[in-house]
Design an enzyme around this catalytic site. Structure first.
Site, mmCIF file in Angstrom:
data_model
loop_
_atom_site.group_PDB
_atom_site.id
_atom_site.type_symbol
_atom_site.label_atom_id
_atom_site.label_comp_id
_atom_site.label_asym_id
_atom_site.label_seq_id
_atom_site.Cartn_x
_atom_site.Cartn_y
_atom_site.Cartn_z
ATOM 1 N N LYS A 12 -9.487 2.343 -1.828
ATOM 2 C CA LYS A 12 -9.686 1.641 -0.545
ATOM 3 C C LYS A 12 -11.032 1.971 0.082
ATOM 4 O O LYS A 12 -11.363 3.144 0.290
ATOM 5 C CB LYS A 12 -8.542 2.004 0.398
ATOM 6 C CG LYS A 12 -8.522 1.223 1.714
ATOM 7 C CD LYS A 12 -7.264 1.589 2.510
ATOM 8 C CE LYS A 12 -7.117 0.768 3.782
ATOM 9 N NZ LYS A 12 -5.849 1.109 4.492
ATOM 10 N N VAL B 192 0.073 -2.689 10.552
ATOM 11 C CA VAL B 192 0.700 -2.388 11.841
ATOM 12 C C VAL B 192 0.145 -3.290 12.943
ATOM 13 O O VAL B 192 0.814 -3.535 13.934
ATOM 14 C CB VAL B 192 0.532 -0.897 12.237
ATOM 15 C CG1 VAL B 192 1.377 -0.009 11.339
ATOM 16 C CG2 VAL B 192 -0.924 -0.445 12.200
ATOM 17 N N GLU C 108 0.863 -1.185 0.000
ATOM 18 C CA GLU C 108 0.000 0.000 0.000
ATOM 19 C C GLU C 108 0.905 1.243 0.000
ATOM 20 O O GLU C 108 1.951 1.253 0.651
ATOM 21 C CB GLU C 108 -0.835 -0.056 1.292
ATOM 22 C CG GLU C 108 -1.744 1.108 1.562
ATOM 23 C CD GLU C 108 -2.457 0.952 2.921
ATOM 24 O OE1 GLU C 108 -2.036 0.107 3.758
ATOM 25 O OE2 GLU C 108 -3.432 1.679 3.150
ATOM 26 N N CYS D 244 -5.073 -3.420 2.461
ATOM 27 C CA CYS D 244 -4.773 -3.514 3.885
ATOM 28 C C CYS D 244 -6.007 -3.744 4.751
ATOM 29 O O CYS D 244 -6.592 -4.803 4.724
ATOM 30 C CB CYS D 244 -3.971 -2.292 4.332
ATOM 31 S SG CYS D 244 -3.026 -2.636 5.850
#
Ligand code: ACM
Length: 261
Positions: free
Chosen positions: A109, A169, A38, A142
């Site tokens: 997205k 993350v 990304e 993501c």
């Protein structure tokens, strides 16, 4: 066919160096489809909307999409890559797909994560699947993984392979993709980044690497390390994703009880 990812740590704000790094890495790759992270060309941790705007590009006329299209043509390869897009006064966290004929399409997205909500407009393309000679490729980005509807919608629209550019993350996605692939009988290529960013006095974001190719039966074909740059390619058989039979009595799609959902 051969599908994989290039996992690396983009340098924040240095589009030229990130694009050149990809061009160099893929110049010797023996692959039909490569997925990049990304926002691979810009980095992730923006500090202002103006900063995002200054690093965003129009698609397909922008330099990054043009460079990816040229690379796809030169290498006879499909590439799915995350790009910060500007269009009609809006900014989108987008991914482009390019192939041997050049630019093919864009996905914006759907489910924005954390501060992305400060910078980007929610995607308005919906989940898209492209029919190509190497297979039907769907894209999610993501955090879309957190919503099972993303993979399900792509699978119901015929995707055999889900290309999944990421800047993860949270730790859960690589394991969760086993279930996403199993429950939809699709392949997935999750391309994450490595490294960390702590810009403008913000808390550090540490990216978990662990890019992964997951098979339609939930097998992890390969998981990268957390920290190492890696170009990885696996042999996959996209047509296997068309068979939604679990056994002679159960079919993943035919058995859905949509009247109860
Ligand atoms: C993410 O959606 N970048 C976690």
């Amino acid at each position: 066919m051969k599908a994989g990812f290039f996992q690396f740590s983009p340098a924040f704000g240095d589009i030229d160096s990130n694009v050149n790094r990809v061009i160099n890495a893929l110049s010797g790759a023996d692959a039909d489809l490569i997925v990049l992270p990304e926002l691979f060309s810009t980095g992730y941790q923006f500090v202002s909307k103006q900063e995002v705007e200054s690093l965003s590009e129009e698609i397909p006329s922008g330099d990054t999409t043009q460079a990816l299209a040229a690379l796809s043509i030169r290498r006879n390869m499909y590439i799915v890559a995350g790009i910060s897009e500007k269009s009609g006064g809006q900014l989108y966290n987008s991914a482009v797909i390019t192939g041997p004929q050049g630019y093919i399409g864009t996905y914006r997205k759907t489910h924005l994560f954390f501060e992305e909500k400060l910078w980007f407009s929610p995607g308005d393309t919906g989940f898209r699947v492209w029919e190509t000679p190497i297979g039907r490729i769907g894209i999610m980005i993501c955090f879309d993984w957190y919503f099972p509807e993303s993979c399900r919608t792509l699978a119901l629209r015929g995707a055999q392979i889900i290309a999944h550019p990421s800047n993860l993350v949270l730790p859960n996605c690589p394991d969760a993709m086993v279930t996403r692939c199993l429950e939809n009988r699709v392949y997935a290529v999750t391309a994450n980044r490595t490294g960390a960013e702590a810009r403008g006095g913000k808390s550090q974001l540490t990216y978990i690497g662990s890019s992964q190719v997951t098979s339609f039966d939930g097998t992890i074909l390969h998981r990268a390390t957390r920290d190492d740059e890696e170009l990885f390619v696996a042999e996959i058989e996209p047509a296997k994703a068309d068979n939604k039979d679990i056994n002679q009595f159960n079919n993943l799609f035919a058995d859905r009880r949509t009247d109860f959902y």
